[in-house]
Design a protein around this motif. Structure first.
Motif, PDB file in Angstrom:
ATOM      1  N   GLY A 131     -48.458  27.398   1.122  1.00 48.69           N
ATOM      2  CA  GLY A 131     -49.097  26.257   1.324  1.00 48.69           C
ATOM      3  C   GLY A 131     -48.302  25.078   1.331  1.00 48.69           C
ATOM      4  N   PHE A 132     -49.052  23.803   1.426  1.00 47.31           N
ATOM      5  CA  PHE A 132     -48.167  22.605   1.467  1.00 47.31           C
ATOM      6  C   PHE A 132     -48.150  22.262   0.065  1.00 47.31           C
ATOM      7  CE2 PHE A 132     -49.678  22.917   5.704  1.00 47.31           C
ATOM      8  CZ  PHE A 132     -48.965  22.287   6.505  1.00 47.31           C
ATOM      9  N   ARG A 133     -47.070  22.459  -0.453  1.00 48.65           N
ATOM     10  CA  ARG A 133     -46.528  22.120  -1.888  1.00 48.65           C
ATOM     11  C   ARG A 133     -45.199  21.599  -2.150  1.00 48.65           C
ATOM     12  NH1 ARG A 133     -49.082  26.254  -5.398  1.00 48.65           N
ATOM     13  NH2 ARG A 133     -50.471  27.649  -4.076  1.00 48.65           N
ATOM     14  N   GLY A 187     -31.276  18.158  10.251  1.00 48.14           N
ATOM     15  CA  GLY A 187     -31.815  19.171   9.352  1.00 48.14           C
ATOM     16  C   GLY A 187     -33.232  18.507   8.657  1.00 48.14           C
ATOM     17  N   HIS A 188     -33.878  19.405   7.968  1.00 46.38           N
ATOM     18  CA  HIS A 188     -35.204  19.114   7.224  1.00 46.38           C
ATOM     19  C   HIS A 188     -35.281  20.361   6.138  1.00 46.38           C
ATOM     20  CE1 HIS A 188     -39.837  18.452   7.952  1.00 46.38           C
ATOM     21  NE2 HIS A 188     -39.495  18.487   6.602  1.00 46.38           N
ATOM     22  N   LEU A 189     -35.412  19.697   4.910  1.00 41.53           N
ATOM     23  CA  LEU A 189     -35.480  20.735   3.733  1.00 41.53           C
ATOM     24  C   LEU A 189     -36.496  20.247   2.662  1.00 41.53           C
ATOM     25  CD1 LEU A 189     -31.587  21.003   3.171  1.00 41.53           C
ATOM     26  CD2 LEU A 189     -32.858  22.511   3.993  1.00 41.53           C
ATOM     27  N   GLY A 190     -36.562  21.037   1.784  1.00 45.64           N
ATOM     28  CA  GLY A 190     -38.020  20.698   0.904  1.00 45.64           C
ATOM     29  C   GLY A 190     -38.901  21.491   1.270  1.00 45.64           C
ATOM     30  N   LEU A 191     -40.430  20.622   1.567  1.00 45.05           N
ATOM     31  CA  LEU A 191     -41.542  20.921   2.104  1.00 45.05           C
ATOM     32  C   LEU A 191     -41.116  21.245   3.637  1.00 45.05           C
ATOM     33  CD1 LEU A 191     -44.397  22.014   2.352  1.00 45.05           C
ATOM     34  CD2 LEU A 191     -45.079  19.796   2.029  1.00 45.05           C
ATOM     35  N   THR A 192     -40.921  22.273   3.997  1.00 45.83           N
ATOM     36  CA  THR A 192     -40.890  22.490   5.421  1.00 45.83           C
ATOM     37  C   THR A 192     -41.990  23.249   6.042  1.00 45.83           C
ATOM     38  OG1 THR A 192     -39.757  24.860   4.867  1.00 45.83           O
ATOM     39  CG2 THR A 192     -38.100  22.727   5.455  1.00 45.83           C
ATOM     40  N   PRO A 193     -42.775  22.358   6.818  1.00 46.32           N
ATOM     41  CA  PRO A 193     -44.199  22.728   7.064  1.00 46.32           C
ATOM     42  C   PRO A 193     -44.091  24.078   7.908  1.00 46.32           C
ATOM     43  CG  PRO A 193     -44.122  20.454   7.204  1.00 46.32           C
ATOM     44  CD  PRO A 193     -42.664  20.991   7.016  1.00 46.32           C
ATOM     45  N   GLN A 194     -43.252  24.553   8.692  1.00 42.85           N
ATOM     46  CA  GLN A 194     -43.371  25.739   9.621  1.00 42.85           C
ATOM     47  C   GLN A 194     -43.331  26.916   8.723  1.00 42.85           C
ATOM     48  OE1 GLN A 194     -40.035  25.380  12.607  1.00 42.85           O
ATOM     49  NE2 GLN A 194     -41.003  23.524  13.517  1.00 42.85           N
ATOM     50  N   SER A 195     -42.489  26.729   7.363  1.00 43.58           N
ATOM     51  CA  SER A 195     -42.568  27.946   6.570  1.00 43.58           C
ATOM     52  C   SER A 195     -43.674  27.732   5.608  1.00 43.58           C
ATOM     53  CB  SER A 195     -41.275  28.056   5.727  1.00 43.58           C
ATOM     54  OG  SER A 195     -40.516  27.072   6.037  1.00 43.58           O
ATOM     55  N   ALA A 196     -44.772  26.783   5.597  1.00 46.55           N
ATOM     56  CA  ALA A 196     -45.797  26.579   4.572  1.00 46.55           C
ATOM     57  C   ALA A 196     -46.471  27.694   4.148  1.00 46.55           C
ATOM     58  CB  ALA A 196     -46.693  25.622   5.040  1.00 46.55           C
ATOM     59  N   PRO A 197     -46.880  28.681   5.253  1.00 47.95           N
ATOM     60  CA  PRO A 197     -47.532  29.963   5.066  1.00 47.95           C
ATOM     61  C   PRO A 197     -46.787  30.965   3.923  1.00 47.95           C
ATOM     62  CG  PRO A 197     -47.510  29.682   7.479  1.00 47.95           C
ATOM     63  CD  PRO A 197     -46.651  28.435   6.918  1.00 47.95           C
ATOM     64  N   ALA A 198     -45.491  31.016   4.323  1.00 43.65           N
ATOM     65  CA  ALA A 198     -44.587  31.489   3.422  1.00 43.65           C
ATOM     66  C   ALA A 198     -44.371  31.057   2.119  1.00 43.65           C
ATOM     67  CB  ALA A 198     -43.192  31.965   4.010  1.00 43.65           C
TER      68      ALA A 198
END
Ligand code: KIV
Length: 295
Positions: free
Chosen positions: A158-160, A144-155
């Motif tokens: 941004g990269f925060r 899995g991958h949680l926290g800043l998930t770049p694929q949802s960065a637009p939603a």
């Protein structure tokens, strides 16, 4: 080059928990091609992530979402061929798993079957937990991958950094526990406060692998080009462990200069021909008719 210590025990999806329980920290780096995989293997890196970051750091695109399944397969195959020891994790690209469990299982199966990955990674909690469960139930190891998930960065705007409030941190913990219950073998935690990452890690049985999540995770991951000084700007959580830009540009400059001043190639880089054959060819070349111009 520093001496290579005896490589530690090889990790695979089934022994990740035990390896971490034995007190070892997991080391993961991204890789996208065969030579990098070989070098990482030689350095004793435990896990190679064929990340969708390839879209930006390798292909020069604007977003990690701009990479296809076929492209990810190409990268994954190259890395799998180069990695003899390291566990290879193939990243499921944007929209290769989000639409349905069926699509998620088919594409996860491709990364393992065609790409040679040992496990696949997907981003997010919520509905992604169902996708993770479907993949795990199909017999494929999933990270899995949680926290800043770049694929949802637009939603996400941004990269925060994420999970900076108690409520958001509690949601992240819930997602992490749900992913573990769904069968995830490990969870990447990206760009979250160190205390959140540490507490989440302490509540999980499966390892966490942090990037910008402080020292309290079970392991760390960095992007190849960032950690080796091959990218111009890096996020604050990156440490450059090397600077390969300067020596690479120097080597290319030396090559260009040597070609231009005629000092490369020399006899040692050149194939020889027996003298009699060379003499015969010189005579034939001199008497061969000139090709007429077709114009
Ligand atoms: O694609 C990637 O490189 C990643 C890492 C940043 C964890 O997902």
């Amino acid at each position: 080059m520093t001496d290579t210590p005896t490589p530690p025990e090889r990790v695979h999806p089934a022994n990740l928990r035990d390896v971490v329980a034995s007190g070892r920290r997991l080391v993961m780096v991204t890789a996208y091609d065969h030579p990098s995989a070989r070098l990482a293997d030689e350095a004793g890196i435990d896990l190679l992530l064929v990340g969708d970051s390839a879209a930006m750091v390798v292909l020069g695109r604007e977003s990690t979402n701009d990479v296809t399944m076929e492209e990810m397969l190409l990268f994954t195959r190259a890395v799998s061929r180069g990695a003899r020891r390291a566990m290879v994790v193939g990243d499921l690209p944007f929209m290769s798993y989000q639409p349905s469990d069926e699509l998620a299982v088919v594409n996860a199966g491709r990364l393992v079957g065609e790409g040679g990955a040992h496990a696949v990674k997907l981003e997010g909690g919520g509905r992604a937990v169902d996708r993770a469960r479907a993949i795990a139930e199909a017999g494929i190891a999933v990270v899995g991958h949680l926290g800043l998930t770049p694929q949802s960065a637009p939603a996400l705007g941004g990269f925060r950094a994420q999970a900076r409030t108690a409520a958001a941190a509690a949601r992240l913990l819930e997602d992490a526990l749900a992913l573990e219950a769904a069968g995830a073998v490990a969870i990447v935690l990206e760009a979250i406060p160190a205390e959140v990452a540490e507490r989440v890690t302490s509540r999980l049985a499966v390892p966490t692998i942090g990037i910008g999540a402080g020292p309290g995770t079970s392991g760390q991951v960095l992007v190849w080009h960032d950690m080796l000084g091959l990218t111009e700007r890096v996020p604050r959580f990156v440490h450059r462990f090397g600077d390969l830009t300067a020596p690479t540009v120097d080597a290319l400059r030396s090559y260009a200069a040597a070609v231009r001043d005629g000092s490369f190639p020399t006899a040692e880089h050149t194939y020889a021909m027996p003298d009699d054959e060379a003499g015969q060819f010189a005579a034939e070349a001199a008497s061969a008719p000139q090709l007429r111009s077709v114009r």
